[in-house]
Scaffold this motif. Structure first.
Motif, mmCIF file in Angstrom:
data_model
loop_
_atom_site.group_PDB
_atom_site.id
_atom_site.type_symbol
_atom_site.label_atom_id
_atom_site.label_comp_id
_atom_site.label_asym_id
_atom_site.label_seq_id
_atom_site.Cartn_x
_atom_site.Cartn_y
_atom_site.Cartn_z
ATOM 1 N N MET A 1 104.818 18.687 -49.602
ATOM 2 C CA MET A 1 105.153 19.428 -48.533
ATOM 3 C C MET A 1 107.260 19.808 -48.461
ATOM 4 S SD MET A 1 104.844 20.130 -44.834
ATOM 5 C CE MET A 1 105.365 21.987 -43.936
ATOM 6 N N THR A 2 107.538 20.830 -48.864
ATOM 7 C CA THR A 2 108.515 21.526 -48.744
ATOM 8 C C THR A 2 109.348 21.244 -46.784
ATOM 9 O OG1 THR A 2 108.409 22.781 -50.327
ATOM 10 C CG2 THR A 2 110.810 23.116 -48.804
ATOM 11 N N LYS A 3 110.271 20.407 -46.948
ATOM 12 C CA LYS A 3 110.534 20.574 -45.640
ATOM 13 C C LYS A 3 111.289 21.974 -45.357
ATOM 14 C CE LYS A 3 111.329 15.495 -45.103
ATOM 15 N NZ LYS A 3 112.238 14.092 -44.974
ATOM 16 N N LEU A 4 111.229 22.625 -43.562
ATOM 17 C CA LEU A 4 112.223 23.561 -43.121
ATOM 18 C C LEU A 4 113.112 23.324 -42.263
ATOM 19 C CD1 LEU A 4 112.271 26.599 -42.602
ATOM 20 C CD2 LEU A 4 110.827 26.185 -41.258
ATOM 21 N N SER A 5 114.137 23.578 -42.607
ATOM 22 C CA SER A 5 115.914 23.082 -41.335
ATOM 23 C C SER A 5 115.564 24.798 -40.634
ATOM 24 C CB SER A 5 116.122 22.997 -42.570
ATOM 25 O OG SER A 5 117.789 22.169 -42.100
ATOM 26 N N VAL A 6 116.242 24.856 -39.552
ATOM 27 C CA VAL A 6 116.593 26.002 -39.438
ATOM 28 C C VAL A 6 118.238 26.036 -39.428
ATOM 29 C CG1 VAL A 6 116.329 27.873 -38.030
ATOM 30 C CG2 VAL A 6 114.396 25.891 -38.455
ATOM 31 N N ASN A 7 118.947 26.861 -39.456
ATOM 32 C CA ASN A 7 120.189 26.949 -39.322
ATOM 33 C C ASN A 7 120.737 27.957 -38.013
ATOM 34 O OD1 ASN A 7 122.512 28.470 -39.412
ATOM 35 N ND2 ASN A 7 123.044 28.468 -42.262
ATOM 36 N N VAL A 8 120.952 27.205 -37.262
ATOM 37 C CA VAL A 8 121.176 28.369 -35.634
ATOM 38 C C VAL A 8 122.380 28.775 -35.555
ATOM 39 C CG1 VAL A 8 119.754 25.983 -35.066
ATOM 40 C CG2 VAL A 8 122.573 25.672 -35.137
ATOM 41 N N ASN A 9 122.987 29.259 -36.646
ATOM 42 C CA ASN A 9 124.340 29.808 -36.099
ATOM 43 C C ASN A 9 124.118 31.091 -35.837
ATOM 44 O OD1 ASN A 9 125.832 28.076 -38.127
ATOM 45 N ND2 ASN A 9 126.493 29.485 -39.908
ATOM 46 N N LYS A 10 123.350 31.524 -36.182
ATOM 47 C CA LYS A 10 122.813 32.651 -35.239
ATOM 48 C C LYS A 10 123.176 32.859 -33.896
ATOM 49 C CE LYS A 10 123.410 35.497 -37.979
ATOM 50 N NZ LYS A 10 123.853 35.581 -39.265
ATOM 51 N N ASP A 34 110.712 20.514 -31.744
ATOM 52 C CA ASP A 34 109.393 20.153 -30.837
ATOM 53 C C ASP A 34 108.221 21.236 -31.232
ATOM 54 O OD1 ASP A 34 110.625 18.535 -28.971
ATOM 55 O OD2 ASP A 34 110.543 20.278 -27.063
ATOM 56 N N PHE A 35 108.919 22.452 -32.037
ATOM 57 C CA PHE A 35 107.868 23.060 -32.349
ATOM 58 C C PHE A 35 107.663 23.137 -34.328
ATOM 59 C CE2 PHE A 35 110.038 26.793 -29.707
ATOM 60 C CZ PHE A 35 109.410 26.202 -29.081
ATOM 61 N N GLY A 36 108.077 22.078 -34.536
ATOM 62 C CA GLY A 36 107.747 21.524 -35.990
ATOM 63 C C GLY A 36 109.107 21.802 -36.958
ATOM 64 N N ALA A 37 110.019 21.947 -36.517
ATOM 65 C CA ALA A 37 111.240 22.659 -37.626
ATOM 66 C C ALA A 37 111.762 20.548 -37.951
ATOM 67 C CB ALA A 37 111.968 22.887 -37.597
ATOM 68 N N GLN A 38 111.596 20.699 -38.514
ATOM 69 C CA GLN A 38 112.068 18.908 -39.268
ATOM 70 C C GLN A 38 113.356 19.188 -40.153
ATOM 71 O OE1 GLN A 38 109.482 20.921 -42.307
ATOM 72 N NE2 GLN A 38 108.118 19.301 -42.420
ATOM 73 N N GLY A 39 114.503 20.201 -39.811
ATOM 74 C CA GLY A 39 115.818 19.832 -39.670
ATOM 75 C C GLY A 39 116.449 20.679 -39.553
ATOM 76 N N ILE A 40 117.951 20.752 -38.809
ATOM 77 C CA ILE A 40 118.782 21.466 -38.065
ATOM 78 C C ILE A 40 119.975 21.845 -39.433
ATOM 79 C CG2 ILE A 40 120.217 21.855 -36.378
ATOM 80 C CD1 ILE A 40 117.347 22.543 -35.599
ATOM 81 N N THR A 41 120.150 22.869 -39.346
ATOM 82 C CA THR A 41 121.198 22.904 -39.716
ATOM 83 C C THR A 41 122.924 23.785 -39.418
ATOM 84 O OG1 THR A 41 120.048 23.041 -42.554
ATOM 85 C CG2 THR A 41 122.197 23.972 -42.363
ATOM 86 N N ILE A 42 123.832 23.946 -39.722
ATOM 87 C CA ILE A 42 124.440 24.161 -39.277
ATOM 88 C C ILE A 42 125.661 24.462 -40.694
ATOM 89 C CG2 ILE A 42 124.566 23.657 -36.621
ATOM 90 C CD1 ILE A 42 127.153 21.511 -36.824
#
Length: 237
Positions: A1-10, A34-42
């Motif tokens: 499965m492709t991982k989802l990293s969420v960019n929190v710049n906005k 907690d919601f399931g994102a598998q990474g955090i991007t900045i």
């Protein structure tokens, strides 16, 4: 499965607009995980107009998934990454005054520079990725630098998707196949959204990770943050 990293710049942009701490960037990052994102991007920029360098240090203390820091490897950025040691650093050739990233690296022209920077990060135990256009020659150049991954710059795909999704995806399939042949892992990002991400993920072989920021946050205004994260995860399975 492709991982989802969420960019929190906005999130940082919205916070900075009022000068306080609403929304709370750190709480949002924890909630996303907690919601399931598998990474955090900045993606901190030199003027700190959204993500501040202190945000990067604060996030390192609480991110429990994968921490990815993007940016142009100027001295200040290199020092920050070496201090924090995130799981991944993504090198992006944006100018100081760029509103957003708008091109991939010319990995042939900047081979020596990229090779040196990547070697520095890899010696520190940090996985490296290079932001590139969907061009097999740029993928081949990336391989020479020693990078672990490339991040395919997907704005052209998003722009053409509505009119002709088959034509939009074609250069990315070609670039991804070349990366697979060379043993370079693949990430992707920029203007991917709920409308176009499923088709992209299904057609790009061995896509390891996508980094989604602007679209996800905009969609969350309508759908709710937890719902959007899980909708992305569903599309990436």
């Amino acid at each position: 499965m492709t991982k989802l990293s969420v960019n929190v710049n906005k999130i940082a942009t919205l916070r900075n607009a009022r000068g306080g701490n609403v929304p709370d960037l750190l709480k949002v990052a924890r909630d996303l995980e907690d919601f399931g994102a598998q990474g955090i991007t900045i993606h901190p920029r030199p003027d700190e107009r959204h993500i501040k360098y202190q945000d990067a240090r604060d996030l390192k203390q609480l991110v429990t998934t994968e921490f990815n820091i993007e940016g142009n490897p100027i001295t200040k950025f290199i020092d920050l990454v070496l201090d924090i040691k995130p799981e991944q650093v993504t090198l992006v050739p944006d100018s100081v005054d760029a509103i957003t990233s708008n091109a991939g690296w010319n990995t042939i022209k900047y081979k020596d520079f990229l090779t040196d920077v990547i070697s520095t990060f890899k010696k520190a135990g940090i996985r490296t990725s290079i932001f590139v256009d969907p061009d097999p020659k740029m993928v081949e150049g990336a391989k020479i630098t020693g990078t672990d991954r490339i991040e395919l710059y997907t704005e052209s795909y998003a722009d053409l998707f509505v009119k002709n999704k088959e034509k939009a995806i074609e250069p990315f399939i070609i670039a991804a196949k070349r990366a697979n042949e060379l043993g370079v892992e693949i990430n992707a990002g920029h203007d991917l959204s709920l409308d176009n991400i499923e088709y992209f993920a299904k057609n790009i072989p061995n896509l390891k990770e996508v980094s989604i920021g602007h679209a996800l946050i905009c969609e969350a205004l309508y759908l709710g943050l937890e719902n959007v994260v899980n909708m992305y995860l569903h599309r990436l399975k």
